[in-house]
Scaffold this active site. Structure first.
Site, PDB file in Angstrom:
ATOM      1  N   HIS A 126      -9.948  -6.867   8.831  1.00  0.00           N
ATOM      2  CA  HIS A 126     -10.540  -6.351   7.407  1.00  0.00           C
ATOM      3  C   HIS A 126     -11.918  -5.631   7.733  1.00  0.00           C
ATOM      4  O   HIS A 126     -12.540  -5.336   6.888  1.00  0.00           O
ATOM      5  CB  HIS A 126     -11.010  -7.655   6.459  1.00  0.00           C
ATOM      6  CG  HIS A 126      -9.731  -8.208   6.154  1.00  0.00           C
ATOM      7  ND1 HIS A 126      -8.898  -9.123   7.012  1.00  0.00           N
ATOM      8  CD2 HIS A 126      -9.288  -8.729   4.912  1.00  0.00           C
ATOM      9  CE1 HIS A 126      -8.108  -9.619   6.353  1.00  0.00           C
ATOM     10  NE2 HIS A 126      -8.211  -9.444   5.200  1.00  0.00           N
ATOM     11  N   GLU A 137       0.738  -0.967  -0.035  1.00  0.00           N
ATOM     12  CA  GLU A 137      -0.009  -0.085  -0.146  1.00  0.00           C
ATOM     13  C   GLU A 137       0.907   1.396   0.038  1.00  0.00           C
ATOM     14  O   GLU A 137       0.674   2.203  -0.609  1.00  0.00           O
ATOM     15  CB  GLU A 137      -0.983  -0.109   1.180  1.00  0.00           C
ATOM     16  CG  GLU A 137      -2.084  -0.757   0.886  1.00  0.00           C
ATOM     17  CD  GLU A 137      -1.738  -2.375   1.128  1.00  0.00           C
ATOM     18  OE1 GLU A 137      -0.928  -2.787   1.501  1.00  0.00           O
ATOM     19  OE2 GLU A 137      -2.897  -3.120   0.763  1.00  0.00           O
TER      20      GLU A 137
END
Lengths: 417, 334, 95
Positions: free
Chosen positions: B135, B66
């Site tokens: 998540h 990321e």
């Protein structure tokens, strides 16, 4: 100077401004009826105070020697403010402890005694007063729980929040408790310069009754009762006693209501936080109308446990006191039920409005001769119509009906009272 | 509000895709990058079909880094491109926080307005799909804290369709939060454009204001229906923009209702709900008739088991209970 | 035997009413001697019993309940007090 040291601090006591009604916030002492150095006994009236609603004689419930007045006459102080310093126990023979109020400061002469000026001087009590007993220095409104909206509405409408009973969390005053409440959220405040025509009592009644009609789903029941037996019984017993001990039907009514409430506890108490809360006794509020307009509702505490003549003497004192403007603090207990008696000159029946947060109000119309059917004969009998206004959230009609039956039975059998 | 005749029913997912597609057609500087966005079509299938239509130069798969690909996106924006960067979930965006907070949010300021970073960073947020703690979190407030970022959370199909377009048009970095529970929701797409700054009243009411965003909006609307059965008229406000907050709309509503419940899928402590509640208190203090109530997630990492996950995040009955507390002052039996 | 003058008897009655209902003092001055004073001043049965009691405390004279109905004017009360005092039916009270 050690020889003039004050007595042990454990004996110093504070008498605080009592709460003389659920919505009383503050009061001012109008007159001291005890002076420093006086001995007071349980039940003594120590001061006359002025509250929002009326002037009240404040009784003290402990004995002791008055050391000092802690507030000035006319000074409006919040409930809970220490107003009187009580000294050591009255049995004490210690001259110092018996008259600590006139003990001169340590600079006093050791000669033949303190100079007169020093005797007159009000010496601040040397005993340390517990932190929480100190008079609050804040303004009175600080302890009052009210939502910001309620505060700003009250301010715009020129309403004294101290006269309002709160229905929010922990008794907080919220917008719906205020008269003139607009659920639209746009309160058109009257111009501030406009004089508020209604007096404080009118305002308090307006607030309570508006709230009652707004919030309480009332149901009303009535029952006619033949008072023939009761009236005969009263007449007979009154014949044998001097005027001061004579009993009026009103006392019978109050006593009968109190007894009946004890048997029907679901109607004796309060509707708070969406549920019924039973009263901790039967405390009957008696609506007393004032000739100048308005009414007051002094309370007879534990009325079910008092004799009829005790109830009667309470009623007489209350009526005389209320109408001559001297309410007593012991009447200011929160009532669990209210009785309204229209009396001899009144209307036939009353459809009352409950005094929140109570859940029932019992009304007595005038006693009048009416045709009454008994044993298949119509006879003129003294008849009263008893009405019950009850909160449908707390009880249903069947419960109210049973109460009226019990009440009727009591009044038909006065000797059992 | 009634849908115009031509409004077509579509899903939140398809509305997002249509917005991206339109942007790519209109301006060839637009490209999208992220993990598995190309052939696979994205973890939540938002970019499905775009690879085939626009090719690998404009629909680019990235390594699992990321920090790397968000940084690349910012660099591309600096270099004159109009990148859309997809991050799988807000949890993973934490790896890119340095790029977002220290670079994207600051360069315009530090360059005296010489450099703009017209990047759009999309990411999924929220719980409800049994994806467990790593998540499922709602960390919108981390980004909403930072000056230099615009943070939006479309809650309706129409907003999905048009807020993304407006985000693309914004010359500065925009973070778009897509709640994972909304992708399959469907509804009409009303005509755009829409703005990126105002909150929207989704249901008018008079007794209290419920403030919600993203996945909490539909739950709040359902709670408002149930409150109607209790004679409570609840107004539901969809925040839409989390930074800046549209305090004017909130204030106008609460001035009217005097009561507010703030619903937040994030944790209560130091969160978005605290910011909103404080703003309402600052703006409407003298109109409040009850303390502002917060309905937020339990202070635990979101659990995996269904029943625990449900218990951890605000549900309709929690919102109803909060509302009744505000209305009556005591916790109602709900 | 002690006797009451008309003025003294009248003063006793007026004093009793004023004590029970001080707020009516002004009105009381305008009440006719043969008017129902309790009705005119809106005194109810409780006030009435308080007035009767007050008179009894001051004079020792008991007004029986059966006489309540006919003793509702200043005149009738005054006359009753004079005759009661004269007939010696009082229970004199030490002052």
């Amino acid at each position: 100077m050690s020889e003039t040291a004050p007595p042990p601090t454990a004996t110093a006591r504070i008498f605080k401004m009592p709460s003389l009604g659920a919505d009383m916030e503050s009061a001012a002492v109008l007159e001291w009826l005890v002076q420093p150095g006086d001995l007071v006994q349980r039940g003594d009236v120590i001061a006359r105070v002025e509250t929002e609603k009326s002037d009240i004689d404040v009784e003290i419930w402990e004995k002791g020697r008055v050391i000092a007045h802690l507030v000035e006459i006319g000074e409006d102080v919040p409930v809970g403010t220490p107003i009187l310093q009580l000294g050591t126990s009255v049995e004490s023979t210690d001259p110092i402890s018996a008259t600590p109020a006139v003990v001169a400061p340590s600079s006093s002469s050791t000669g033949t005694g303190p100079a007169p000026a020093q005797v007159r001087e009000r010496v601040f009590i040397p005993e340390p007063v517990a932190e929480h007993d100190l008079p609050p220095t804040s303004e009175p409104a600080r302890d009052l729980r009210a939502s910001p909206l309620a505060r700003s509405m009250a301010s715009a409408l020129d309403i004294d929040l101290a006269t309002i009973a709160g229905s929010g969390p922990e008794g907080a005053i919220i917008a719906r408790d205020l008269p003139f409440n607009s659920m639209e959220g746009t309160v058109e405040a009257p111009a501030k310069s406009q004089p508020v025509a209604i007096d404080r009592m009118r305002e308090a009644i307006a607030t309570r009754m508006a709230r009652a009609n707004h919030e309480i789903p009332h149901y009303h029941l009535e029952r006619d009762v033949d008072l023939g037996t009761a009236m005969d019984w009263l007449e007979r017993s009154n014949e044998c006693v001097p005027p001061g001990e004579r009993v009026l039907p009103a006392a019978l009514f109050v006593k009968a209501v109190a007894r009946s409430m004890a048997e029907h506890p679901n109607l004796n108490g309060f509707w708070v936080d969406d549920r019924f809360q039973a009263g901790d006794g039967v405390h009957v509020g008696m609506a007393i109308s004032l000739r100048t307009g308005g009414l007051v509702i002094p309370t007879i505490v534990n009325a079910d446990r008092r004799t009829i003549s005790e109830v009667m003497s309470s009623l007489r004192e209350m009526v005389a006191g209320s109408r001559s403007g001297s309410m007593r603090s012991s009447w200011m207990h929160e009532a669990t039920v209210t009785v309204t008696n229209l009396g001899t000159n009144g209307a036939d029946r009353v459809h009352g409005v409950i005094f929140p947060p109570q859940v029932a109000l019992i009304g007595f119309g005038r006693i009048a001769a009416r045709p009454w059917v008994a044993e298949e004969q119509v006879r003129p009998r003294p008849v009263v119509t008893i009405s019950l206004a009850a909160d449908h959230r707390a009880t249903d009609g069947a419960t109210g009906s049973r109460l009226l039956s019990t009440l009727a039975h009591s009044l038909e059998h006065p000797e059992e009272l | 509000m009634t849908a115009p005749e031509l409004a077509a029913e579509t899903t939140y997912r398809d509305a997002l895709r249509e917005a991206i597609r339109e942007a790519m057609i209109e301006d060839e500087r637009v490209f999208i990058m992220g993990e598995d966005v190309a052939e696979y079509g994205g973890t939540y299938a938002v970019t499905k079909g775009l690879y085939k239509e626009f090719g690998r130069d404009r629909v680019r798969n990235t390594p699992l880094s990321e920090a790397g690909f968000v940084g690349a996106g910012i660099g591309a924006a600096l270099g004159g491109m109009l990148p859309i960067v997809e991050i799988m979930t807000v949890n993973f965006s934490l790896l890119a926080l340095d790029q977002i907070v220290n670079t994207a949010a600051t360069l315009r300021h530090m360059s005296g307005g010489q450099f703009h970073i017209p990047v759009v960073i999309r990411m999924t947020t929220g719980a409800g799909r049994q994806l467990a703690a790593q998540h499922s979190h709602s960390l919108e407030c981390w980004f909403a804290h930072v000056p230099g970022l615009r943070v939006v959370a479309p809650a309706t199909v129409t907003d999905a369709r048009w807020m993304l377009k407006a985000a693309m048009a914004d010359p500065d970095p925009v973070i778009v939060f897509e709640h994972n529970g909304l992708y399959n929701s469907s509804g009409p797409v009303l005509p755009g454009p829409v703005d990126l700054t105002t909150a929207e009243i989704r249901r008018p009411g008079t007794d209290l204001t419920i403030v919600a965003s993203a996945g909490m909006v539909s739950k709040s609307l359902e709670a408002a229906e149930q409150l109607g059965d209790r004679n409570v008229s609840a107004e539901v406000i969809d925040l839409r923009s989390l930074r800046p907050l549209d305090r004017a709309t909130l204030a106008k509503s609460v001035e009217h209702t005097s009561r507010a419940v703030v619903v937040d899928e994030g944790w209560r402590s130091v969160g978005l709900s605290a910011e909103i509640a404080a703003g309402i208190t600052e703006d409407c203090f003298y109109r409040l008739d009850a303390p502002v109530c917060r309905v937020a997630s339990r202070e635990v990492p979101i659990p995996y088991p269904r029943h625990l996950e449900d218990a951890a995040i605000p549900q309709v009955h929690d919102i109803v209970a909060g509302a009744m507390t505000v209305m009556t002052g005591s916790l109602a039996d709900v | 035997m002690k006797t009451l003058t008309n003025e003294a008897a009248n003063a006793i009655v007026v004093e009793a009413i004023c004590a029970v209902a001080p707020d009516t003092a002004n009105e009381l001055a305008g009440i006719g001697l043969d008017q129902d004073v309790f009705q005119a001043l809106e005194l109810d049965s409780m006030d009435h019993v308080n007035v009767i009691t007050r008179i009894w405390e001051e004079t020792g004279i008991e007004i029986a309940e059966r006489d309540y109905g006919r003793l509702r004017t200043l005149d009738s009360l005054t006359t009753f007090l004079i005759s009661a005092m004269g007939s010696g039916s009082e229970r004199p009270k030490s002052v």
